[in-house]
Design an enzyme around this catalytic site. Structure first.
Site: not given
Ligand code: GLA
Length: 631
Positions: A188, A275
């Site tokens: 990430d 996301d």
């Molecule tokens: C980000 C990523 C997600 C998930 C969260 C975890 O938002 O894009 O897919 O992994 O972090 O905190």
């Protein structure tokens, strides 16, 4: 020539990679997109985040893994069981060894003072599955930046809570892969973005400041070479710790940093947007961030519009139309198929969606061609993907809230309109046949998905735009990354209607396109339209894998969508690094010129469009009707 060299030198010196003065358009004879690791087809499996966020434990994860095996999903290809954020307890000081939450993973206590995931990954491996883990490019993770409570967050001092890879890449990758036995890592980017000196969490004294080098809303404020250097170091560590090559790197920087252009060179999967959430509007955002990027996905390097959210909200068992659309679209786009539901409780109707072997087969087809748009509009789209057998996968996607009658033409499939086309509906398994065209009804938010068989429009060959998995825009000509206006912007985002709205942020506008000019117009050269071809900006280089064709043919020219009417462009074709053919210099308004080049025995063809024009953005060019022919 001198003018050309000067322009290119200025671009090289003023660009981000000062020092890298090699001519980026020089042929290399080498396929440069990522093919390390274990992703010849898009990865399939399960991830904890959409089901549990940080509230994870061994039972929840093994429960879903067991259902994957018992339900037959494992046999259908679902293999990776991936932990997301929430597994880390702290970084042990002073040896910096990563510690996991042994209270949540009882099997880890076998490690004594240094709890270990090894029994957990051994268990998954014994079930015939593979195991994935999560980390961050920065010192801290996304949940440390955004979680409402600290219940599931790392504990201890400021340094102990620094569980990200920053400064520890080699040590952590060795622990995750060599010591703990993981096979997959998702990396990430919040640690590089959300811990600026002025942020509330840094001011609280709980986190060290890290001056952001990644800005999701301003690509110009992002240090792309620094981020790429970190991914290179991660890759080197992965190679060292996985001598058998059985590993997978997933880039998760959400379409920021112009990664929609270069993710394909750094990892097996790369997120193209922020996301997903279980809302129709978010599905559209994530889907749009990938759908025009067919040429940026290949065996080994896939676009990732994020994990499946089937099982919740707009995609739960009361919304089977939407849930099926989600699955069909992700499949035809060659997206990773990562289930995000608590499978211990998932009802049969949704398990049937995950288990549709015919739809999975489209996703896992070895040719690795992401679907391309055969018909495009804001409410209705037709997507077509060429399979290794020459059959087509076809999706008709109704994005809107109204019903549509769709005239599907054989030409949408690049099939002849005088021979029958057979369609198999991959939900009902019903077979139909049509010649020329057929009328189909699509309900609101429905996606019809078929496998099609017909007679090729182009006899004795394939258009390059039918084989995006074998075409890599190694240099796509974009000099100034610009936000892509075709991506849906939704009120179903994180902020809702708080703040100024969902503004355009994802770069990639003007990238290479199949059957389209770079800015979305149809391909046209001097008023002559072309239904097939590759649209790209000038000063670009395409790598094309040749699977045994004898001849490359194309009609080349400056596309009518160019606004630079002054500079000319020269089109050159290389075979395994050697010049095979060059066009005359061509300007806007000049008729398309034919190129026909023998490529027998050539493994890698490179297509270079060069111009002395300073602004490639104003000089779209077309490799119209570009095709590989058997003779
Ligand atoms: C980000 C990523 C997600 C998930 C969260 C975890 O938002 O894009 O897919 O992994 O972090 O905190």
């Amino acid at each position: 020539m001198r003018k050309l060299l000067t322009a290119w030198l200025i671009a090289a010196l003023s660009g981000p990679s000062i020092g890298a003065i090699a001519d980026p358009l020089a042929p290399t004879g080498r396929w440069s997109a990522y093919s390390a690791g274990h992703a010849a087809t898009p990865p399939m499996g399960w991830n904890s985040w959409n089901a549990f966020a940080t509230d994870i434990d061994e039972d929840k994860i093994l429960g879903s893994a067991q259902r994957i095996v018992d339900s037959g999903l494992a046999a259908k290809g679902y293999r990776y069981i991936n932990l997301d954020d929430g597994w880390a307890l702290k970084r042990r000081i002073p040896d910096n060894h990563m510690m996991m939450r042994a209270d949540k993973f009882p099997s880890a206590r076998a490690g004594g003072d240094t709890p270990t995931f090894k029994p957990f990954t051994d268990r998954l491996h014994a079930m015939g599955l593979k195991a994935g883990i999560y980390s961050d490019l920065g010192r801290n993770t996304c949940s440390e930046a955004f979680s409402g409570t600290d219940t599931d967050l790392p504990k201890g001092s400021v340094l102990e809570r620094e569980v990200g890879l920053y400064g520890h890449i080699d040590q952590d990758i060795a622990v995750y892969f060599s010591e703990w036995g993981f096979d997959y890592i998702k990396v990430d980017g919040c640690g590089l973005r959300d811990y600026g000196p002025a942020s509330a969490r840094v001011r609280s004294g709980k986190f060290r400041a890290l001056v952001p080098i990644l800005d999701s809303s301003a690509v110009t404020r992002t240090d792309i070479p620094a981020i790429q250097a970190m991914f290179r170091q991660i890759n080197a560590a992965l190679v060292r710790n996985n001598p058998d090559g059985d590993y997978l790197l997933s880039l998760c920087i959400w379409g920021a940093a112009n990664v929609r252009t270069w993710g394909k060179d750094y990892g097996a999967v790369s997120r193209t947007s922020d996301d997903i959430s279980p809302a129709w509007g978010r599905l559209l955002v994530n889907y749009d961030s990938t759908v025009t990027r067919s040429l940026y996905a290949h065996p080994g390097s896939w676009n990732d519009p994020d994990m499946l959210f089937i099982g919740a909200g707009d995609f739960d068992a009361d919304h089977l139309t939407e849930a099926r659309s989600h699955f069909a679209l992700w499949s035809i786009l060659n997206a990773p198929l990562m289930i995000g539901a608590d499978l211990r409780k998932t009802p049969p109707a949704l398990m049937d969606i995950f288990g549709n072997a015919d739809v999975i087969a489209l996703n896992q087809d070895p040719a690795g061609n992401q679907a391309t748009l055969a018909y495009d509009s804001s409410d209705l789209q037709i997507l077509v993907k060429t399979l290794a057998s020459g059959d087509k996968a076809l999706a008709i996607f109704n994005r809107s809230s109204g019903d549509y009658d769709v005239d599907l033409h054989a030409a949408h499939l690049k099939y002849s309109d005088s021979a029958p086309v057979e369609l198999i509906d991959l939900w009902s398994k019903q077979r139909t046949s049509f010649t020329g065209k057929v009328r189909l009804h699509v309900r609101p938010r429905e996606t019809l998905i078929f496998r099609a068989h017909g007679t090729r429009l182009l006899q004795g060959g394939y258009y390059l735009s039918e084989q995006p998995g074998s075409v890599n825009p190694a240099v796509d000509g974009i000099v100034h990354p610009t936000a892509d206006p075709t991506i849906f912007r939704t009120a179903a985002g994180w902020a809702g209607t708080n703040g100024p709205g969902d503004r355009p942020v994802y770069a990639g506008w003007g990238g290479a396109r199949a059957d389209s000019a770079p800015y979305g117009q149809m391909l046209n050269i001097a008023g002559r339209p072309f239904a097939a071809g590759i649209g790209i900006l000038a000063n670009s280089r395409l790598e094309v894998r040749n699977h045994g064709a004898q001849r490359f043919t194309a009609m080349v020219g400056v596309d009518d969508s160019a606004t630079d009417k002054t500079h000319d462009v020269t089109f050159a074709v290389y075979g395994d690094g050697k010049l095979l053919a060059t066009s005359a210099p061509l300007k806007w308004g000049m008729a398309a010129r034919p190129l026909s080049v023998a490529v027998a025995g050539v493994k890698l063809i490179e297509l270079v469009a060069r111009s002395a024009g300073a602004a490639n953005e104003r000089l779209p060019v077309s490799w119209a009707d570009a095709a590989l022919m058997e003779r």
